[in-house]
Scaffold this motif. Structure first.
Motif, short mmCIF file in Angstrom:
data_model
loop_
_atom_site.label_atom_id
_atom_site.label_comp_id
_atom_site.label_asym_id
_atom_site.label_seq_id
_atom_site.Cartn_x
_atom_site.Cartn_y
_atom_site.Cartn_z
N UNK A 50 13.45 2.92 6.24
CA UNK A 50 12.63 3.58 7.25
C UNK A 50 12.85 5.10 7.27
N UNK A 51 14.02 5.53 6.76
CA UNK A 51 14.29 6.98 6.73
C UNK A 51 13.48 7.68 5.63
N UNK A 52 13.07 6.88 4.67
CA UNK A 52 12.34 7.46 3.54
C UNK A 52 11.08 6.63 3.30
N UNK A 53 10.15 6.67 4.26
CA UNK A 53 9.03 5.73 4.23
C UNK A 53 8.10 5.96 3.06
N UNK A 54 7.48 4.85 2.66
CA UNK A 54 6.55 4.92 1.54
C UNK A 54 5.20 5.45 2.00
N UNK A 55 4.55 6.13 1.10
CA UNK A 55 3.20 6.61 1.38
C UNK A 55 2.30 6.03 0.30
N UNK A 111 -6.69 -9.49 5.88
CA UNK A 111 -5.62 -10.07 5.06
C UNK A 111 -5.08 -9.03 4.08
N UNK A 112 -6.00 -8.26 3.52
CA UNK A 112 -5.60 -7.24 2.55
C UNK A 112 -4.75 -6.17 3.21
N UNK A 113 -5.21 -5.68 4.34
CA UNK A 113 -4.48 -4.55 4.95
C UNK A 113 -3.11 -4.97 5.48
N UNK A 114 -2.99 -6.25 5.85
CA UNK A 114 -1.66 -6.71 6.30
C UNK A 114 -0.68 -6.65 5.12
N UNK A 115 -1.17 -7.04 3.92
CA UNK A 115 -0.30 -6.94 2.73
C UNK A 115 0.01 -5.49 2.42
N UNK A 116 -1.01 -4.63 2.55
CA UNK A 116 -0.81 -3.21 2.26
C UNK A 116 0.18 -2.60 3.25
N UNK A 117 0.03 -2.96 4.52
CA UNK A 117 0.94 -2.41 5.54
C UNK A 117 2.36 -2.87 5.25
N UNK A 118 2.51 -4.14 4.84
CA UNK A 118 3.86 -4.64 4.52
C UNK A 118 4.46 -3.81 3.38
N UNK A 119 3.62 -3.49 2.39
CA UNK A 119 4.12 -2.69 1.25
C UNK A 119 4.50 -1.29 1.72
N UNK A 120 3.68 -0.72 2.57
CA UNK A 120 3.95 0.66 3.02
C UNK A 120 5.20 0.72 3.89
#
Ligand code: NAP
Length: 499
Positions: free
Chosen positions: A422-427, A408-417
């Motif tokens: 998309x041209x300037x993706x978050x890290x 559950x946590x990583x799905x939220x994290x992936x959504x944030x990332x």
């Protein structure tokens, strides 16, 4: 055996998950629910993880089935209180199918390495079926997947078959043969009673005795299965009861060690009733607190080792031809040798194949920083989430609870990332300060637990003697800590700042 997967791998995906056992399936489910495109990469030919790989006789779960299943996929049809491995394997296959997770599953894909590219802010995976780039990497390769083959002199020259419990070969005959089993951990105590009637002699090489408590396994009657199917709430109530009873056990392991002394007394009394031979009894009695090593459940191990054809002897020191020589110098002539010697856990092999910033391996980074934030994230590996990572293993409750919290946590994290341009993706890289504060807290909490003070040497410890495998608290606390992804714990960068 499933048909070989010949579909080409996508070359670029938002999220790649390595491993399709409980962890990979839970992660894929949560990502799908969140609407995040992903793929699942599995080196074997189907899902199942440890429950696909472990097929040794007697293999079953020692956590009750209702609790050892995904909360969002209850199975009213469990046949027994403690389901056999094959049933759990079939359950996982069915869940993956029903949830249509298999659409995004690629099998026969062995991931050789993963490298973070600061240039492109992506992970590059080199696999046996080609290269894959992904923005977020989820490693769900399992903590107990690589068999530990002990370095025993002469083992390679043993003239008979040598099996590891996690790589069982049912074609190897045991009937009427002299079989040696190395180890008395969770796998061995299930295997020994299951094969005793097939062999002519069984020699159990014990280095450290285990605390063994009654398992009280039984069939689940049809009427109960029907009840669970008809009123799922009834199964949920049973599950909750099992969960909270285990949380009480964990409470004792974490902060009420006196209660463990009482449990030890009970186990000693049971040992005394079940094993009449005084010498054997003294060899089977542990000298550390229950829980320090995983406390085991069995209804038939003591009875089995008391039988004439079974001997419990000292640790295996070397092998000379057909003879297995113990630390006491005793020699035992064998036809088949079974290694029930566990797994390479610390670090898990995959952690040496994933390289983050500046090419530092995740395994090295965990050692440097004393673990991972929530067991999942480490500062040197951006956009990476590890399931069942450091200090998230359990000795007293169901790992599925931890796995679901992580998914559950990583799905939220992936959504944030993945949010934004998309041209300037978050890290997202966890802040080193946050990680340090967290690992300090783990160390503090661990100080009073049975894993630290119980007086044993277990696979929960790393080479520096730090308890690196176990969560030092009750599991509800981990669930609470991971409920909400908080971006303040992470340094958010763009590819420009990441260089
Ligand atoms: P394990 O708990 O690591 O046990 C390995 C055994 O091999 C230990 O008894 C160890 O002794 C022994 N050993 C190693 N080298 C030896 C030597 N030279 N001579 C004699 N003994 C030697 O491995 P496992 O039983 O496969 O279990 C691993 C984990 O898998 C468990 O802790 C559990 O988390 C999981 N598991 C779960 C279930 C389940 O029902 N849920 C079933 C099986 C496994 P020492 O104790 O002295 O190191």
């Amino acid at each position: 055996m499933a048909a070989a997967d010949v579909r080409p791998l996508p070359t670029a995906v938002p999220v790649a998950i390595i491993g399709a056992g409980f962890g990979g399936i839970a992660a894929a489910h949560e990502l799908r629910r969140t609407g995040i495109d992903h793929i699942l990469l599995e080196r074997a030919d189907r899902v199942g993880g440890t429950w696909r790989d472990n097929t040794y006789p007697g293999c079953a779960c020692d956590i009750p089935s209702h609790l050892y299943s995904l909360s969002w996929a209850p199975n009213p049809n469990w046949s027994r209180r403690f389901a056999p491995a094959a049933e759990i394997d079939a359950y996982l296959a069915e869940v993956a199918d029903r949830e249509q997770l298999t659409d995004r599953l690629f099998t026969g894909v062995d991931v050789g390495s993963a490298h973070w590219s600061a240039e492109t802010s992506t992970w590059r995976l080199e696999t046996s079926r080609g290269r894959v780039d992904c923005r977020v990497l989820v490693v769900a390769a399992g903590g107990l997947s690589q068999p530990n083959i002990p370095d025993i002199p002469g083992l390679a020259d043993f003239p008979g078959p040598v099996l590891h419990t996690a790589h069982w070969d049912a074609a190897v005959p045991l009937e009427g043969l002299r079989v040696g089993v190395v180890g008395t951990g969770a796998s061995a105590i299930q295997l020994v009673p299951a094969i005793v009637d097939r062999v002519s002699a069984l020699t159990v090489f014990q280095r450290t005795p285990a605390w063994i408590f009654p398992r009280d396994d039984r069939q689940i009657p049809r009427w109960r299965q029907r009840l669970y199917a008809r009123w799922p709430v009834s199964q949920r109530i049973v599950r909750e009861g099992q969960y909270w009873r285990r949380e009480l056990v964990v409470h004792a392991m974490v902060s009420r060690l006196g209660l463990l002394e009482r449990a030890a007394e009970q186990a000693r009394r049971r040992l005394a009733t079940e094993v009449r031979d005084r010498d054997l009894r003294s060899r089977l009695e542990p000298d550390y607190l229950p829980g320090c090593k995983r406390a085991l459940l069995s209804d038939d191990f003591y009875r089995t080792v008391g039988r004439d054809r079974v001997q419990v002897v000292g640790a295996l020191e070397r092998v000379a031809g057909r003879q297995a020589v113990t630390v006491d110098g005793d020699r035992h002539e064998l036809d088949v040798l079974v290694l029930a010697t566990g797994f390479e856990v610390l670090p898990p092999p995959m952690a040496n194949r994933v390289f983050g910033l500046d090419g530092v391996s995740v395994a090295a980074d965990w050692v440097d920083r004393g673990g991972a934030f929530l067991g999942m994230a480490t500062a040197a590996a951006p956009n990476l989430f590890w399931l069942t990572g450091p200090n998230t293993g359990l000795g007293g409750n169901s790992m599925i609870v931890m796995i679901e919290a992580q998914a559950r946590y990583l799905a939220q994290a992936a959504a944030a990332a993945l949010a934004g341009d998309p041209e300037n993706p978050r890290v997202l890289a966890v802040s080193p300060v946050v990680q340090r504060r967290y690992t300090n807290w783990i160390e503090q909490r661990m100080a009073g637990t049975v894993w630290q003070l119980g007086g044993c040497n277990s696979w929960y410890l790393d080479e520096n003697g730090r308890v690196a495998a176990i969560w030092p608290e009750q599991t509800w606390r981990y669930r609470r800590m991971t409920r909400t992804f908080r971006s303040v714990h992470y340094e958010q960068r763009t590819p420009c700042t990441d260089r």
